[in-house]
Design a protein around this motif. Sequence first.
Motif, PDB file in Angstrom:
ATOM      1  N   LYS A 169       0.832  -1.202   0.000  1.00  0.00           N
ATOM      2  CA  LYS A 169       0.000   0.000   0.000  1.00  0.00           C
ATOM      3  C   LYS A 169       0.865   1.249   0.000  1.00  0.00           C
ATOM      4  O   LYS A 169       0.381   2.350  -0.298  1.00  0.00           O
ATOM      5  N   TYR A 171       2.880   1.941  -2.185  1.00  0.00           N
ATOM      6  CA  TYR A 171       2.945   2.402  -3.570  1.00  0.00           C
ATOM      7  C   TYR A 171       1.841   3.399  -3.895  1.00  0.00           C
ATOM      8  O   TYR A 171       1.879   4.051  -4.938  1.00  0.00           O
ATOM      9  N   LEU A 172       0.862   3.517  -3.033  1.00  0.00           N
ATOM     10  CA  LEU A 172      -0.191   4.515  -3.228  1.00  0.00           C
ATOM     11  C   LEU A 172       0.319   5.886  -2.824  1.00  0.00           C
ATOM     12  O   LEU A 172       1.079   6.015  -1.862  1.00  0.00           O
ATOM     13  N   ASP A 173      -0.088   6.924  -3.549  1.00  0.00           N
ATOM     14  CA  ASP A 173       0.338   8.271  -3.188  1.00  0.00           C
ATOM     15  C   ASP A 173      -0.672   8.938  -2.257  1.00  0.00           C
ATOM     16  O   ASP A 173      -0.742  10.159  -2.181  1.00  0.00           O
ATOM     17  N   TYR A 174      -1.434   8.125  -1.547  1.00  0.00           N
ATOM     18  CA  TYR A 174      -2.397   8.594  -0.558  1.00  0.00           C
ATOM     19  C   TYR A 174      -2.564   7.476   0.459  1.00  0.00           C
ATOM     20  O   TYR A 174      -2.148   6.334   0.232  1.00  0.00           O
ATOM     21  N   PHE A 182      -9.018  -2.686  -1.290  1.00  0.00           N
ATOM     22  CA  PHE A 182      -8.383  -1.911  -2.352  1.00  0.00           C
ATOM     23  C   PHE A 182      -9.300  -1.837  -3.570  1.00  0.00           C
ATOM     24  O   PHE A 182      -9.825  -2.843  -4.030  1.00  0.00           O
ATOM     25  N   ASN A 185      -8.764   1.363  -8.822  1.00  0.00           N
ATOM     26  CA  ASN A 185      -7.776   2.434  -8.994  1.00  0.00           C
ATOM     27  C   ASN A 185      -6.564   2.239  -8.091  1.00  0.00           C
ATOM     28  O   ASN A 185      -5.423   2.475  -8.507  1.00  0.00           O
ATOM     29  N   ASP A 186      -6.809   1.817  -6.839  1.00  0.00           N
ATOM     30  CA  ASP A 186      -5.696   1.517  -5.941  1.00  0.00           C
ATOM     31  C   ASP A 186      -4.819   0.432  -6.550  1.00  0.00           C
ATOM     32  O   ASP A 186      -3.585   0.517  -6.542  1.00  0.00           O
ATOM     33  N   GLN A 189      -2.494   1.587  -9.295  1.00  0.00           N
ATOM     34  CA  GLN A 189      -1.344   2.340  -8.789  1.00  0.00           C
ATOM     35  C   GLN A 189      -0.338   1.415  -8.105  1.00  0.00           C
ATOM     36  O   GLN A 189       0.877   1.602  -8.238  1.00  0.00           O
ATOM     37  N   MET A 190      -0.818   0.394  -7.408  1.00  0.00           N
ATOM     38  CA  MET A 190       0.081  -0.563  -6.762  1.00  0.00           C
ATOM     39  C   MET A 190       0.844  -1.387  -7.790  1.00  0.00           C
ATOM     40  O   MET A 190       2.051  -1.613  -7.648  1.00  0.00           O
TER      41      MET A 190
END
Length: 202
Positions: A169, A171-174, A182, A185-186, A189-190
């Motif tokens: 997680k 790797y998420l920018d939030y 998850f 979209n999550d 991004q991962m």
Amino acid sequence: MKFFTADTHFFHSELLGDYDFAPRDFKNITEMNETIIKNWNERVGESDTVYHLGDIALHFVRPEKQSNQDVFDLLNRLNGHLVLVKGNHDSRRLFKFLDGNNYRWDGSPKFEFHDVGTIIKLNHRQLILSHYPISLGIVNQIVNLHGHIHHYSVNAKENINVGVDTPEKDYLDYKIPFGTPFSENDLEQMIEGKRVDYLKRR
């Protein structure tokens, strides 16, 4: 919308405190269970589907029927259709109990069951969903979503740990709250974040 999670370990008191493998900072099991339920339902809608990749709960009470009933009652509080992949801590008797008490939720069964795993297509990829990580070798557009290893990560860009304790997680920018499944979209991004990170370390 599709969501993904694993290793919720509802009712599992041994995970609290200084447990080495997957410590969780909660005062008690009720706080942990309620936190996951709250964070789950704030994100997952009634018509969404959540793929739970194993180790739903460890509830050591007797008789076993009471344990299964407690898990069933808790799962009833979670939004969405639940596609359950059997983990090493999930008994077939639990799955049989859930199936025997299955019901319609937003027009479809609340629970769907898979002993080993299942495969879906999402965003031009084939996703192999399993509890244990699978060694895929060199593949294109195939990703293994898994749980089982808690706060560890497989050193391969094709393996994404979607468990509630996963380090991926990062790797998420939030930030997303603990226990939140998850989203698609999550996941994108991962997958991309791990791919980039993996190529840097080759």
